[in-house]
Design an enzyme around this catalytic site. Structure first.
Site: not given
Ligand code: NAP
Length: 293
Positions: A53, A97, A120
């Site tokens: 990422k 995460q 997200d």
């Protein structure tokens, strides 16, 4: 032979578009977009995902403002970092995460992320917006699947779609996005009886079950479009929830693993971050409108 839905190629194209949007709006915004990936503990797979990422951010011109906390960090301290990132004007997107180390409960931590910085798209408010058809950051994996299907010109409106899996991360938002695009959607899960009978009704089959090679040729009607979200390490390589070798010859189109949905998930994370940055600075997002489900 099935048409390959090439997520790697589309993700690269989206990155080029994002880089252009950022370059054009940089002066007006006065700063680059910022994404904070918050990692807690040392799960090795997470380490690889976070590095990917951050590399993707660097390619398009997004600043990586993430933090890596020790596995033993108490929940209060993780919360304090999330609140600090919420208040940081240089941060447009925050991603916690997963999975978290044992002892940390993800629900309250995810809920503490500012919904406007929810890169997200998994905050309860943003899932509610998806349910109601309101705009907001969308869950990256299903949004990536929608972008892949649309770019390939796969008809969605009126199509009979089956989604295998009902997780909050993938299956549920996937079904909502397909329904919003006027597909007729059936959801299957671990309690579904005669799965193959259900999946054989699909013209569009999205599999997110987390079971290697769950879907074989007997689950697929010839001519079906098959999207494999699953990702598993096996025999030193990667495989999906679909037995690709058996299903590919009968599918009309199929995503590879790797190189299908995975790269699209990262691309949509960048899209969410850049869109949040544009909105924060009153800049138009029309150049990315086709990517917003
Ligand atoms: P999850 O939370 O474990 O959910 C799996 C879902 O599949 C559940 O709804 C479960 O049903 C259902 N299921 C399990 N076994 C089944 C079976 N035998 N038949 C039918 N349904 C079954 O997993 P997830 O987070 O959604 O992820 C799914 C897969 O996608 C994993 O392999 C994950 O690594 C992968 N993934 C990939 C990406 C990417 O970027 N490529 C992103 C996210 C996830 P119940 O609800 O009844 O338990």
């Amino acid at each position: 032979m099935a048409h390959v839905l090439d997520g790697r190629r589309l993700a690269a194209e989206i990155e080029r578009r994002l880089a252009a949007v950022i370059a054009e709006a940089l002066d007006a915004a006065g700063r680059a977009p910022g994404l904070a990936v918050l990692r807690v503990g040392d799960d090795p797979a997470s380490g690889v995902y976070v590095a990917n990422k951050e590399k993707a951010c660097a390619r398009v011109g997004i600043a990586s403002l993430g933090e890596h906390l020790a596995a033993a960090t108490p929940a209060e301290e993780v919360l304090a970092v999330i609140r600090r990132l919420n208040d940081d004007p240089a941060v447009d997107g925050i991603l916690l995460q997963l999975p978290l180390p044992a002892g940390l409960v993800e629900g309250p931590l995810l809920a503490a992320i500012d919904p406007g910085k929810d890169a997200d798209g998994l905050h309860t408010l943003n899932l509610g917006r998806l349910l109601k058809g309101e705009s907001g950051p969308r869950s990256c994996t299903p949004a990536g699947v929608m972008a892949l299907l649309r770019t390939a010109g796969i008809p969605i409106s009126g199509a009979r779609a089956v989604v295998v899996g009902r997780s909050i991360l993938v299956g549920k938002p996937m079904a909502l996005m397909l329904q919003a695009a006027d597909a007729t959607v059936t959801m299957a899960h671990s309690r579904t009886r005669q799965l193959a009978e259900v999946t054989r009704t699909a013209e569009l089959l999205v599999v997110a079950a987390g079971r290697p090679h769950l879907i074989g040729a007997e689950h697929v009607t010839p001519g079906t479009v098959v999207v494999d979200v699953g990702i598993h390490r096996r025999n030193g390589g990667l495989c999906g929830d679909v037995d690709h070798a058996r299903v590919e010859p009968i599918a009309a189109a199929i995503t590879p693993v790797p190189g299908g949905v995975g790269p699209m998930t990262v691309a949509m994370l960048l899209v969410n971050t850049v869109v949040a940055w544009c909105r924060r600075h009153g800049l138009a997002t029309t150049a990315l409108a086709d990517l917003l489900s």
